[in-house]
Each structure stands twice: as C-alpha cells, then as structure tokens.
Design a protein around this motif. Structure first.
Motif, PDB file in Angstrom:
ATOM      1  N   GLU A  32       8.316  83.910  46.381  1.00 48.02           N
ATOM      2  CA  GLU A  32       7.571  82.978  45.549  1.00 48.02           C
ATOM      3  C   GLU A  32       8.518  82.444  44.479  1.00 48.02           C
ATOM      4  N   SER A  82       2.660  97.073  50.473  1.00 54.92           N
ATOM      5  CA  SER A  82       2.925  95.652  50.266  1.00 54.92           C
ATOM      6  C   SER A  82       4.319  95.514  49.679  1.00 54.92           C
ATOM      7  N   TYR A  85      12.672  85.726  53.281  1.00 56.18           N
ATOM      8  CA  TYR A  85      12.218  86.752  52.331  1.00 56.18           C
ATOM      9  C   TYR A  85      10.842  86.459  51.744  1.00 56.18           C
ATOM     10  N   GLU A  86      10.208  85.391  52.234  1.00 53.62           N
ATOM     11  CA  GLU A  86       8.842  85.041  51.828  1.00 53.62           C
ATOM     12  C   GLU A  86       8.696  85.033  50.308  1.00 53.62           C
ATOM     13  N   ILE A  95       9.819  93.048  55.937  1.00 53.20           N
ATOM     14  CA  ILE A  95       8.844  92.579  54.950  1.00 53.20           C
ATOM     15  C   ILE A  95       7.501  92.313  55.621  1.00 53.20           C
ATOM     16  N   LYS A 134       1.429  92.959  40.818  1.00 51.64           N
ATOM     17  CA  LYS A 134       1.818  93.320  42.177  1.00 51.64           C
ATOM     18  C   LYS A 134       1.876  94.831  42.384  1.00 51.64           C
ATOM     19  N   GLY A 167       7.189  92.353  48.384  1.00 52.05           N
ATOM     20  CA  GLY A 167       7.352  90.935  48.124  1.00 52.05           C
ATOM     21  C   GLY A 167       8.551  90.633  47.250  1.00 52.05           C
ATOM     22  N   ASN A 168       8.890  89.361  47.183  1.00 56.55           N
ATOM     23  CA  ASN A 168      10.041  88.897  46.411  1.00 56.55           C
ATOM     24  C   ASN A 168       9.644  87.668  45.606  1.00 56.55           C
ATOM     25  N   ASN A 209      12.175  92.116  43.444  1.00 50.98           N
ATOM     26  CA  ASN A 209      11.607  92.696  44.665  1.00 50.98           C
ATOM     27  C   ASN A 209      10.690  93.834  44.252  1.00 50.98           C
ATOM     28  N   ASN A 245       3.863  94.441  54.986  1.00 54.05           N
ATOM     29  CA  ASN A 245       2.662  93.766  54.519  1.00 54.05           C
ATOM     30  C   ASN A 245       1.540  93.792  55.548  1.00 54.05           C
TER      31      ASN A 245
END
Length: 420
Positions: free
Chosen positions: A166, A138, A163-164, A125, A189, A140-141, A211, A129
C-alpha cells in the motif's frame, strides 16, 4: 539538505500463540488444498528443501548475530518479516547493492533469477493471507512516501505487483504527524499489539517501508488452566523467578539429542503451524546454540517420534526490538546503509541510502480454557507406556514454522519469561 536522502526501513509483527476461532477465508480454500502435499514434508523440512536452504541459512545467521549482541537476554524475531522487507527494498537496488542484499539473505543471483526470488515472496505473502478456520495469519507491506517525492513508476508497479504494498503520502517535515500516521497503521494491522513502532523521523526521510506479520493460533491440544501452577524458573545459576507453569500429559513428537544434550518437543497448533521447543540440559545452552544450524534442525526433524510426555511449559509474554542496520552491517550487508548505496531503481539516480532499519516483535503463549476440557479428555492413546516428564524451567529455544509455506516465521530464545 544532505545529498544522501534517508530511507527508513521498518519490519514489525505480532505473534500470539493462543486460542480463538476465526471465520474461514473462502477465497483461499483451494489454495490450502493445493498446499496439502507439504504435509508429507516435516514441519521443519524447509531447511532441507533446496529452494528453502539459503533462506534457512539467513535465519540462523541472524539469530546468532542477535544472540552475540544480547547473550543473556530474550531473543525473538521473524526472519520472514525481515527478509520480506529487504527483498522489497531490493526492487529498487542496483549493481553491488542489489547483490549484497540478496547474498545477505542467502540468495545467489548466479543460481536463481531475481524475478524468481520476488515471485517466491509474492507467493509467501499470498499464502500468509489465506488463513483457514483454525488459524489467523496476515502479512502486508506499506510505503510511506514523502509528499512531493515521485518514485519511478516501475518501482511502484513492481512493489505493488510482487509485495502487494500500500502507498501513503506522508509529510516527514511534520515529524509528529508522520510518526502518528505510521504508528497508527501498524497498530491497526497488528490489532493494537504494536502501538509504537517508530520514534523521531528525520525531515530528510523520503520513504519508510513497513512490513508486518500478525499470527494468531491455538494449540491442537490446549493446556487446562486448572493444571497451571506457580513454579520456579532457573534463569541462571544465581537467578530464579516465579512463572505460571502450564502442564499437559499427551503424545508429542519428541527426541533427546544425546550428542547435544537437549530435549526437543514439537507442539502442533490447530491449522498449518507447529512449534518446536528445544530444552538444553543445564550448562549446555552454548553447545546447542553453536550447533543451531539448518543441518541440525533437519536432522532433528527426522528423529522426532511420538511418545507420551508429561510436559511443563511456562506461560509467558515477551517482546523484542532490534536495530537491523547494526546487525546487518556485522553480517556483511553494508553498502545499502552507506554512501556507496545504489538505490537508483527507486529514483533513477543513486542518491539514497537506508538510514534506519527496525524490527519489533511480541509473543504471547498461554493455555486455552474453553477447549481444554474436551481436549484433555481425549488423551488416552499410549497410556500403557510410562510418560516422560519434560519441564521447561530453564532457558530454552523455540521456532514456529508454517507448514503451508515451509518457512520459519518466528524464532526465539527464552532466557527469562517474566521480562516483558
């Protein structure tokens, strides 16, 4: 209320293979320097490296299951997006459910520790990024959590750390607003490319895991739009469609596999990604697909050689949507979707199951008009050798691989490039 609450898992990404410049990400500069050593491995060597071997197995197993469901349709998905979403879910899984998820993704907990798996996804991840000035990626999760529902602090901390992710409180009893909230997040996103990921959400839903992957790159040697012309594409023996066929003559790493009767052409992007296009001879698609394994791809990588190619490739845009729950169940990953699910790592008690798992993908491939003239003028290297004409005017396979992480981020089968 049903005692087995619903957890929805969704994975999405948008892949756009074309040509814009992006600002450099200064915080990632050193990381990209650190990964330059991966250049010594082939772009497809993630299938040959020990640590990537199991994951590569999952990639090809999922492809074959998707093809079984839709043998005569376009196939396009991101194995890394699906794997990341389920690995994140595994942070809340216990006992047989945990083992089954990881085994389904190709990992054996007797050979690798659970923490190492999560650390590898975290690194992936982070690298996804960190785009340079030639490619934008990019990843993200996010967890959309039912209002009033309190997951275990450890689960939230672990998902945030590895998993960074939000977190967003969501009122699933107002299904329309919940859909709007989640779809708005994904649309933003994916830069507006996937505006409608979810439909109706059951009021019993307590968590939706999302994801996304966004990938935007341009060819190292763009196609000149001046050479793009309308031509026939042979979908099957009875069906022909018109496509805008791009053409470029230059040096490409390529190989003809006489045993499997197919051409391989590797096309580099500017940046840390390359695409492998596989063109079976007429009537040989099934033969190639049956042998479409990590061992075959590893062998191909070693056989690719630079040569002058007169390449024809259709300009196309396709999308695909998958019921991952259905495909996973046929691959033997069943517990997490049933009453046997143990997701007690999320709540402290095994009362949850995954009710829905969706994957949506979109790919757009075309030329780069702004850089074509300069790039076209550079094609001089081996013009003393006669060029080979390779025309992708019938169904073909493709893979897009990220060199920095040595992973297959996209895989597909283009049966009819005119179907969006």
């Amino acid at each position: 209320m049903n005692s087995i609450l619903a957890v929805s898992l969704l994975a999405s990404f948008y892949a756009l293979a074309h040509c814009h410049h992006f600002p450099h990400h200064p915080t990632c500069h050193d990381d990209h320097k650190d990964t330059d050593h991966t250049e010594e491995h082939g772009v497809l060597d993630q299938a040959c490296l020990k640590q990537g071997s199991s994951y590569a197995d999952f990639t090809f197993r999922f492809y074959k299951q998707a093809v079984l469901e839709e043998a005569d349709k376009n196939v396009f998905f991101s194995p890394v997006s699906i794997a990341t979403a389920f690995a994140m879910l595994a942070m809340g899984a216990k006992s047989a459910t945990l083992t089954q998820i990881f085994e389904g993704l190709g990992f054996s907990l007797t050979e690798i520790q659970e923490k190492e798996i999560h650390e590898s996804f975290h690194h992936h991840i982070h690298m996804m990024n960190c785009p340079n000035n030639k490619i934008q990626t990019s990843m993200g999760n996010a967890l959309f959590i039912a209002t009033g529902f309190k997951p275990l602090e450890k689960f939230l901390n672990d998902v945030k750390t590895f998993y960074e992710a939000e977190f967003f409180p969501t009122n699933f009893h107002n299904s329309k607003e919940a859909e709007k909230q989640i779809n708005g997040y994904v649309e933003k996103k994916t830069h507006g490319k996937i505006p409608q990921l979810v439909g109706y959400l059951d009021p019993n839903t307590i968590i939706v895991l999302v994801n996304y992957i966004y990938f935007k790159a341009y060819w190292e040697n763009p196609f000149d739009p001046f050479h793009t012309q309308e031509e026939d594409f042979l979908v099957d023996e009875k069906t022909t469609v018109k496509v805008n066929m791009m053409r470029r003559e230059t040096n490409y790493a390529s190989h003809y596999d006489e045993q499997l009767s197919c051409w391989l052409v590797q096309i580099p992007y500017s940046g840390s990604a390359k695409a492998l296009f596989i063109l079976p001879d007429e009537g040989k698609m099934k033969q190639v697909e049956d042998a479409f394994l990590k061992e075959t791809v590893c062998k191909w990588e070693k056989l690719l050689q630079e040569r002058n190619i007169n390449l024809y490739l259709p300009k196309f845009s396709i999308s695909a949507s998958y019921d991952v729950k259905l495909l996973f169940e046929k691959m033997g990953i069943t517990d997490v979707f049933s009453g046997h699910a143990d997701l007690s790592g999320i709540t402290g008690v095994p009362e949850l199951r995954v009710s829905k798992a969706i994957h949506k993908a979109l790919l757009n491939v075309h030329e780069n008009g702004t850089e074509a003239a300069a790039a076209t003028a550079i094609v001089i290297s081996k013009l003393l050798h006669p060029s080979i004409t390779i025309k992708f005017n019938r169904p073909f396979l493709m893979m897009i691989v990220d060199k920095a992480t040595l992973s297959t981020i996209f895989m597909g089968k283009i049966v009819n490039p005119t179907i969006k």
